[in-house]
Design a protein around this motif. Structure first.
Motif, PDB file in Angstrom:
ATOM      1  N   PHE A 152       0.915  -1.455  -0.033  1.00  0.00           N
ATOM      2  CA  PHE A 152       0.092  -0.010   0.012  1.00  0.00           C
ATOM      3  C   PHE A 152       0.906   1.345  -0.057  1.00  0.00           C
ATOM      4  O   PHE A 152       1.632   1.469   1.017  1.00  0.00           O
ATOM      5  CB  PHE A 152      -0.958   0.011   1.250  1.00  0.00           C
ATOM      6  CG  PHE A 152      -2.022  -1.131   1.178  1.00  0.00           C
ATOM      7  CD1 PHE A 152      -3.178  -1.183   0.604  1.00  0.00           C
ATOM      8  CD2 PHE A 152      -1.704  -2.234   1.827  1.00  0.00           C
ATOM      9  CE1 PHE A 152      -3.704  -2.023   0.387  1.00  0.00           C
ATOM     10  CE2 PHE A 152      -2.737  -3.170   2.018  1.00  0.00           C
ATOM     11  CZ  PHE A 152      -3.691  -3.193   1.002  1.00  0.00           C
ATOM     12  N   HIS A 173       4.510   1.169   1.722  1.00  0.00           N
ATOM     13  CA  HIS A 173       4.443   0.032   2.731  1.00  0.00           C
ATOM     14  C   HIS A 173       4.079  -1.412   2.300  1.00  0.00           C
ATOM     15  O   HIS A 173       3.090  -1.504   1.517  1.00  0.00           O
ATOM     16  CB  HIS A 173       3.339   0.630   3.712  1.00  0.00           C
ATOM     17  CG  HIS A 173       3.234  -0.365   5.129  1.00  0.00           C
ATOM     18  ND1 HIS A 173       2.247  -0.444   5.734  1.00  0.00           N
ATOM     19  CD2 HIS A 173       4.088  -1.429   5.207  1.00  0.00           C
ATOM     20  CE1 HIS A 173       2.193  -1.436   6.763  1.00  0.00           C
ATOM     21  NE2 HIS A 173       3.394  -1.876   6.406  1.00  0.00           N
ATOM     22  N   VAL A 178       3.391  -4.852   2.415  1.00  0.00           N
ATOM     23  CA  VAL A 178       2.533  -5.708   3.626  1.00  0.00           C
ATOM     24  C   VAL A 178       2.528  -7.076   3.553  1.00  0.00           C
ATOM     25  O   VAL A 178       2.584  -7.787   4.371  1.00  0.00           O
ATOM     26  CB  VAL A 178       0.922  -5.043   3.528  1.00  0.00           C
ATOM     27  CG1 VAL A 178       0.146  -5.948   4.338  1.00  0.00           C
ATOM     28  CG2 VAL A 178       0.868  -3.684   3.632  1.00  0.00           C
ATOM     29  N   ALA A 181       0.698 -10.517  15.026  1.00  0.00           N
ATOM     30  CA  ALA A 181       0.378  -9.225  15.607  1.00  0.00           C
ATOM     31  C   ALA A 181      -0.452  -8.327  14.330  1.00  0.00           C
ATOM     32  O   ALA A 181      -0.437  -8.664  13.246  1.00  0.00           O
ATOM     33  CB  ALA A 181       1.748  -8.325  15.742  1.00  0.00           C
ATOM     34  N   SER A 182      -1.171  -7.306  14.988  1.00  0.00           N
ATOM     35  CA  SER A 182      -1.943  -6.581  14.223  1.00  0.00           C
ATOM     36  C   SER A 182      -1.055  -5.776  13.173  1.00  0.00           C
ATOM     37  O   SER A 182       0.066  -5.260  13.557  1.00  0.00           O
ATOM     38  CB  SER A 182      -2.428  -5.527  14.984  1.00  0.00           C
ATOM     39  OG  SER A 182      -3.347  -4.570  14.485  1.00  0.00           O
ATOM     40  N   GLY A 183      -1.427  -5.724  11.866  1.00  0.00           N
ATOM     41  CA  GLY A 183      -0.803  -5.191  11.032  1.00  0.00           C
ATOM     42  C   GLY A 183       0.299  -6.033  10.368  1.00  0.00           C
ATOM     43  O   GLY A 183       0.990  -5.667   9.297  1.00  0.00           O
ATOM     44  N   SER A 184       0.290  -7.315  10.493  1.00  0.00           N
ATOM     45  CA  SER A 184       1.269  -8.267   9.906  1.00  0.00           C
ATOM     46  C   SER A 184       1.029  -8.800   8.531  1.00  0.00           C
ATOM     47  O   SER A 184       1.867  -9.292   7.875  1.00  0.00           O
ATOM     48  CB  SER A 184       1.479  -9.243  10.972  1.00  0.00           C
ATOM     49  OG  SER A 184       0.560 -10.151  11.214  1.00  0.00           O
ATOM     50  N   GLY A 185      -0.373  -8.480   8.181  1.00  0.00           N
ATOM     51  CA  GLY A 185      -0.541  -8.900   6.805  1.00  0.00           C
ATOM     52  C   GLY A 185      -1.562  -9.891   6.654  1.00  0.00           C
ATOM     53  O   GLY A 185      -1.899 -10.485   5.434  1.00  0.00           O
ATOM     54  N   LYS A 186      -2.091 -10.399   7.799  1.00  0.00           N
ATOM     55  CA  LYS A 186      -2.984 -11.726   7.734  1.00  0.00           C
ATOM     56  C   LYS A 186      -4.275 -11.367   6.982  1.00  0.00           C
ATOM     57  O   LYS A 186      -4.561 -12.173   6.066  1.00  0.00           O
ATOM     58  CB  LYS A 186      -3.409 -11.952   9.204  1.00  0.00           C
ATOM     59  CG  LYS A 186      -2.112 -12.369  10.114  1.00  0.00           C
ATOM     60  CD  LYS A 186      -2.420 -12.463  11.451  1.00  0.00           C
ATOM     61  CE  LYS A 186      -3.470 -11.388  12.246  1.00  0.00           C
ATOM     62  NZ  LYS A 186      -2.849 -10.111  12.574  1.00  0.00           N
ATOM     63  N   SER A 187      -4.828 -10.159   7.209  1.00  0.00           N
ATOM     64  CA  SER A 187      -6.451 -10.045   6.333  1.00  0.00           C
ATOM     65  C   SER A 187      -5.978  -9.754   4.802  1.00  0.00           C
ATOM     66  O   SER A 187      -6.588 -10.114   4.155  1.00  0.00           O
ATOM     67  CB  SER A 187      -6.747  -8.804   7.145  1.00  0.00           C
ATOM     68  OG  SER A 187      -7.506  -8.937   8.144  1.00  0.00           O
ATOM     69  N   THR A 188      -4.788  -9.101   4.613  1.00  0.00           N
ATOM     70  CA  THR A 188      -4.495  -8.847   3.487  1.00  0.00           C
ATOM     71  C   THR A 188      -4.283 -10.035   2.385  1.00  0.00           C
ATOM     72  O   THR A 188      -4.504 -10.112   1.297  1.00  0.00           O
ATOM     73  CB  THR A 188      -3.207  -7.851   3.202  1.00  0.00           C
ATOM     74  OG1 THR A 188      -3.467  -6.756   3.896  1.00  0.00           O
ATOM     75  CG2 THR A 188      -2.914  -7.638   1.656  1.00  0.00           C
ATOM     76  N   GLU A 204      -8.731  -7.614  -2.837  1.00  0.00           N
ATOM     77  CA  GLU A 204      -7.520  -6.860  -2.623  1.00  0.00           C
ATOM     78  C   GLU A 204      -6.627  -7.393  -3.829  1.00  0.00           C
ATOM     79  O   GLU A 204      -5.863  -8.372  -3.485  1.00  0.00           O
ATOM     80  CB  GLU A 204      -6.941  -6.642  -1.211  1.00  0.00           C
ATOM     81  CG  GLU A 204      -6.132  -5.479  -0.958  1.00  0.00           C
ATOM     82  CD  GLU A 204      -6.627  -4.320  -0.770  1.00  0.00           C
ATOM     83  OE1 GLU A 204      -6.467  -3.332  -1.966  1.00  0.00           O
ATOM     84  OE2 GLU A 204      -7.449  -4.013   0.109  1.00  0.00           O
TER      85      GLU A 204
END
Ligand code: ADP
Ligand code: MG
Length: 251
Positions: free
Chosen positions: A22, A25, A27, A46-53, A62
């Motif tokens: 993004f 950044h 991801v 951790a939050s922000g580590s790319g799991k949802s992406t 996405e």
């Protein structure tokens, strides 16, 4: 069997050097892995580590920048016809249940099979009732989402995803938005699905569930898969200090 010798049916979803940024950044950093048919993978990190992406890239919610993702051997791209077929094969359940608020529970579950699969209303409703029974909500079919608890709404969301007869189910923190007393009823439905042989990829912070239900636990760290192992090994003998610390915080 070596991963390389597996057929697309066995190695159902394959990610090969998947990258996603993004802006500046990055991801997802060359994520490579495969999700086998019948396997339950729990992804933590951790939050922000790319799991949802990663989950969103599998569903093309996405688009990824480079590398390939294949579903049953077919690459995920913007080809509309392929994408529609792939989205039927891949069910997704989100943290925020995303039910249609102006429709009954029954219509939430039967809508896509009617619209996309072309089932008659009778057929779609009959199937929806079976699924609602499976998630314990047969008596709530004619209610609206706002009349249900969060746990019940999430169970409807699972039934709705199952109504398309997917080959794999993706769950993105399905219990994170729930009051604690409702977490278990949703995990119970997911455990039943796993026991029935469904291929599942589950992002969750529920470590007890991961230990019990996962065939494999995958740890995301800053856009990379930093470790993956069966739960006994993953939790019993963490691969490094960051994983040990993460497990400690979550347990
Ligand atoms: P996780 O699910 O592990 O918490 P995400 O995959 O949601 O992580 O996000 C990874 C990183 O990408 C985060 O830093 C997040 O802020 C960023 N990100 C996710 N989606 C977008 C987006 N649509 N636009 C910009 N940044 C995004
Ligand atoms: Mg997420």
């Amino acid at each position: 069997m070596s991963e390389l010798n597996k057929t697309p049916e066995q190695c159902y979803i394959v990610a090969d050097r998947v990258c996603k940024s993004f802006g500046t950044h990055q991801v997802l950093k060359e994520v490579s892995t495969s999700f086998n048919t019948g396997e339950v993978t729990v992804i933590i990190g951790a939050s922000g580590s790319g799991k949802s992406t990663l989950l969103r890239a599998i569903n093309r919610l996405e688009p990824h920048d480079s590398g390939t993702i294949t579903i049953g051997g077919v690459p995920v791209t913007d080809n509309e016809a392929t994408l529609q077929k792939q989205r039927c094969e891949v069910g997704m359940v989100f943290q925020q249940f995303n039910l249609f608020g102006n429709m009954t529970v029954l219509d939430n579950v039967s809508l896509a099979p009617r619209r996309i699969r072309g089932l008659s209303r009778e057929q779609a409703n009959a199937r929806a009732m079976l699924l609602l029974t499976r998630v314990g909500l047969q008596d709530h079919a004619h209610k609206y989402p706002w009349q249900l608890s969060g746990g019940q709404q999430q169970r409807v969301a699972i039934a709705r995803a199952l109504a398309m007869e997917p080959k794999v189910m993706l769950f993105d923190e399905p219990t994170s938005a729930l009051d604690p007393e409702m977490v278990q009823e949703v995990l119970d439905v997911m455990r039943e699905l796993a026991n029935g042989g469904m291929t599942m990829i589950i992002v969750t912070h529920e470590m007890g569930f991961a230990r019990e239900v996962a065939d494999r636990v995958m740890f995301f760290d800053q856009g990379r898969i930093a470790a993956e192992a069966p739960p006994a090994e993953f939790f019993g003998n963490p691969a490094n200090e960051r994983i040990r610390a993460f497990i400690g915080r979550m347990s």
